[in-house]
Scaffold this active site. Structure first.
Site, PDB file in Angstrom:
ATOM      1  N   LYS A  14       0.859  -1.184   0.000  1.00 53.26           N
ATOM      2  CA  LYS A  14       0.000   0.000   0.000  1.00 53.26           C
ATOM      3  C   LYS A  14       0.905   1.247   0.000  1.00 53.26           C
ATOM      4  O   LYS A  14       1.841   1.335   0.791  1.00 53.26           O
ATOM      5  CB  LYS A  14      -0.905   0.000   1.240  1.00 53.26           C
ATOM      6  N   GLU A  19     -18.514  -6.576  10.654  1.00 54.02           N
ATOM      7  CA  GLU A  19     -19.438  -5.867  11.546  1.00 54.02           C
ATOM      8  C   GLU A  19     -20.456  -6.820  12.176  1.00 54.02           C
ATOM      9  O   GLU A  19     -20.840  -6.643  13.332  1.00 54.02           O
ATOM     10  CB  GLU A  19     -20.153  -4.750  10.781  1.00 54.02           C
ATOM     11  N   ARG A  26     -25.250  -3.587   7.781  1.00 55.86           N
ATOM     12  CA  ARG A  26     -25.122  -5.024   7.477  1.00 55.86           C
ATOM     13  C   ARG A  26     -25.205  -5.881   8.727  1.00 55.86           C
ATOM     14  O   ARG A  26     -25.243  -7.092   8.652  1.00 55.86           O
ATOM     15  CB  ARG A  26     -23.856  -5.325   6.696  1.00 55.86           C
TER      16      ARG A  26
END
Ligand SMILES: Cc1ncc(C[n+]2csc(CCOP(=O)(O)OP(=O)(O)O)c2C)c(N)n1
Ligand SMILES: CC(=O)[C@@H](O)[C@H](O)COP(=O)(O)O
Ligand SMILES: [Mg+2]
Length: 658
Positions: free
Chosen positions: A283, A368, A396
């Protein structure tokens, strides 16, 4: 003129040598750094996906072949290669280029949802559709990060994809070892183990080079070696989780080596069954400030100096930082308080709590649903968990909130950052759903603080509740100006009180500044407005119907979707109390908002004080509103009002909050 200017569509990449591709990669990185430094955006993820994206578009023929980007924040290079370079000057600006794939921008784009871990499910569905329609010449390629792979949906999809040998999906794992922070969990450990076999791949690649140039026996020997790869890998790498699932595994591949990438992607394309191509990337690759950044390798940046990578303006005190500091105080007083993050330790501010209490923070990955139900487990185990997520991502885990937490009356506190209009990240990031969907959860209480003081108080009140779930929600970014109360009514804060009781304004959370300003504008027209801030907006405060009965009109203002929001709940409460004062509810229109800056979007939603004034001034039954001409005066045509008429609250702050 460099190569980049000549690339208008993916096929323009054909014929370039790998040396030319290396030069093109440098041009792309220079472009990304220059443009994103000016607008802000996901610089680190895109710097890490340059060679991967070039190889994908050289091996596959988009849009005939479908390339799906999980989360989509790493699709800037894909956009550059599909004719949208010019749009980067207005990246994430209203009317400009989206920071995520957008079907409206290009038929090369499919997934617009920036919620992670969805691409493999889309791909499974797309592959089934092609199979059933007899479409056999379109590859389905899903690019998913190692972080997104920690999401449960991804494993549900893998289970299905692996079972469908006749509907090949090509899974490209963009493994940079991080979400924001280093990716956690058993999967991360396994990927890391596979990463250590990088030498194995290089060994295989060099063996191929040698053996394929060895006459007669060479190629046969190579294919035997390659065939033995599994055995070899077992020696050099741990048991292949992907292969155990029934996927062919290719990798690990150097994700910055276009030749190695293309070889692997061609192998996957031609394999004829589901394949996982494991690519190792960095990254922020190629940009020292990002590579050296220990926090998150410039996952998402604001406006920065392109040379140093440093922000060009200091970040103000944010809602997140107030929450973060107060939770540390609470954690000091309450050792039963623990915290959970879904791969967003720093963005939610929980890094401060982790520093103070290393054993009391759990990073569950981008998971989550697991975060919520494991919080219920923590509560059943005698602790008080604080689950900190962005408001939109709680969607969600709705069933987990409803059934695993609320049904069991668990004392879990949900802290929803980025609630309301966020703007930059487009339709799927606005926190405009929580005030609506959480209305239906029995026993769950919602606090919407209006400033730092009420956030601190709300958090403390929330963690005191151990027999029901509580929610504290606040917007993205810089704190709102403090809005002091001038009194109380039934436990609610009174923020303004007019000369008469014509309009009752129920202010929700950070909309307090606009509501106080609205009261001032009404007062200037001789219309008395009372502004109350319940702070706890679910359940509806019992004083509201009583106050409403004394006013001619009730106005509710919330930074949340209008459908089923706080306004709707207030209207329902009045009806249940037999109070027939009319109610006008103001919130975010129930539609998907295009990307843009928060102030612009709040204006687009009609949520500025002037817009609210124009919307209500001639709606007050029986009030003398002759002052408001038909169609109501435009904001700047309103008579300038006498400062002394401004509500006490606004006077106290010395300025009306914007
Ligand atoms: C459901 C959901 N939770 C949280 C986020 C916030 N988020 C955006 S990108 C990201 C990290 C993604 O990591 P990875 O998939 O490895 O991609 P990378 O940024 O490393 O390329 C997270 C947690 C999200 N987009 N969706
Ligand atoms: C892609 C993603 O979901 C996050 O990185 C998102 O961009 C969060 O942005 P902020 O943290 O700036 O609100
Ligand atoms: Mg990653």
């Amino acid at each position: 003129m460099g190569l980049l200017e000549k690339i208008e569509r993916p096929r323009d990449l054909d014929g370039l040598t790998h040396q030319e591709l290396a030069g093109l990669s440098r041009e792309i990185r220079d472009f990304l750094i220059e443009k994103v430094a000016r607008t802000g955006g996901h610089l680190g993820p895109n710097l890490g996906a340059v060679e991967l994206t070039l190889a994908l578009h050289r091996v596959f023929d988009s849009p005939r072949d479908r390339i799906l980007w999980d989360t989509g924040h790493q699709s800037y290079v894909h956009k550059m290669l599909t004719g949208r370079r010019e749009g980067f000057d207005r990246l994430r600006q209203k009317g400009g280029l989206s920071g995520y794939p957008s079907a409206a921008e290009s038929d090369h784009d499919i997934i617009e949802n920036s919620h992670a871990s969805t691409a493999l499910s889309y791909a499974d569905g797309l592959a089934k559709a092609y199979r059933l329609r007899g479409v056999r010449d379109r590859a389905v390629v899903a690019v998913i990060g190692d972080g997104a792979l920690t999401g449960g949906m991804a494993w549900e999809a893998l289970n299905n994809i692996a079972a469908a040998q006749d509907r090949p999906v090509i899974i490209v794992i963009n493994d940079n070892g991080r979400s924001y922070s280093p990716t956690i969990g058993g999967l991360a450990t396994h990927l890391a183990a596979l990463r250590t076999t990088r030498g194995y791949e290089k060994f295989l690649a060099s063996a191929k080079e040698t053996l394929n140039t060895t006459p007669v026996v060479g190629p046969a020997l190579y294919s035997a070696l390659h065939g033995a790869k599994k055995g070899l890998k077992d020696i050099l790498a741990p048991q292949g989780m992907f292969e155990d699932l029934g996927l062919k595994y290719v990798g690990p591949i150097d994700g910055h080596d276009t030749e190695a990438l293309e070889n692997a992607l061609r192998m996957a394309r031609d394999f004829g069954g589901p394949v996982a191509v494991h690519c190792l990337t960095t990254k922020g690759h190629g940009y020292r400030p990002a590579e050296d950044d220990q926090l998150d390798h410039f996952h998402g940046v604001g406006v920065i100096d392109p040379v140093t990578g440093k922000p060009t303006k200091p970040a103000g005190r944010s809602w997140t930082s107030v929450f973060a500091d107060e939770l540390v105080e609470v954690g000091t007083e309450r050792e039963d308080v623990v915290a959970i993050t879904a791969a967003m330790l720093h963005p939610t501010g929980l890094h401060k709590f982790q520093k103070a209490f290393p054993d009391r923070v759990f990073d569950v990955g981008i998971a989550e649903q697991h975060a919520v139900t494991s919080a219920a487990g923590l509560a059943l185990g005698g602790l008080h968990p604080v689950v900190a997520v962005y408001a939109t991502f709680l969607n969600r885990a709705f069933d987990q909130v409803l059934m695993d937490v609320a049904l069991h009356k668990c004392g879990v506190t949900f802290v929803l950052d980025r609630a309301g209009v966020t703007g930059d990240d487009g339709a799927s990031h606005n926190g405009m759903w929580d005030l609506s969907i959480l209305q239906v959860v029995p026993g769950l209480r919602v606090c919407a603080p209006r400033d730092a003081d009420t956030l601190r108080a709300g958090l403390r009140e929330a963690v005191e509740v151990d027999e029901a779930p509580t929610v504290v929600r606040f917007p993205k970014g810089a704190l709102a100006e403090p809005v002091p109360a001038i009194g109380t009514a039934g436990g609610m804060d009174v923020l303004a009180r007019g000369g008469t009781e014509d309009v009752l304004v129920v202010s929700v959370g950070a909309m307090a500044g606009e509501c106080v300003e609205l009261a001032g504008l009404l007062e200037a027209q001789g219309i008395g407005a009372t502004v109350v801030d319940p702070r706890w907006v679910k359940p509806v405060n019992e004083e509201i119907p009583r106050l409403a009965a004394r006013h001619r009109l009730v106005v509710t203002v919330e930074d949340g979707g209008r459908s089923g929001g706080v306004g709707a709940a207030v209207a329902q409460a009045l009806q249940a109390a037999g109070v027939d004062t009319p109610v006008r509810t103001f919130g975010i229109p129930q539609r998907f908002l295009d990307h843009g800056k928060r102030p612009d979007l709040l204006t687009e939603c009609g949520l500025t004080a002037h817009q609210l004034f124009l919307a209500v001034v001639d709606q007050i039954p029986g009030a003398d509103t002759a002052a408001a001409p038909d169609g109501a005066a435009a904001p700047d045509e309103i008579r300038p009002y006498d400062q002394s008429a401004r509500p006490a609250a606004a006077r106290a702050t010395g300025k009306v909050n914007r």
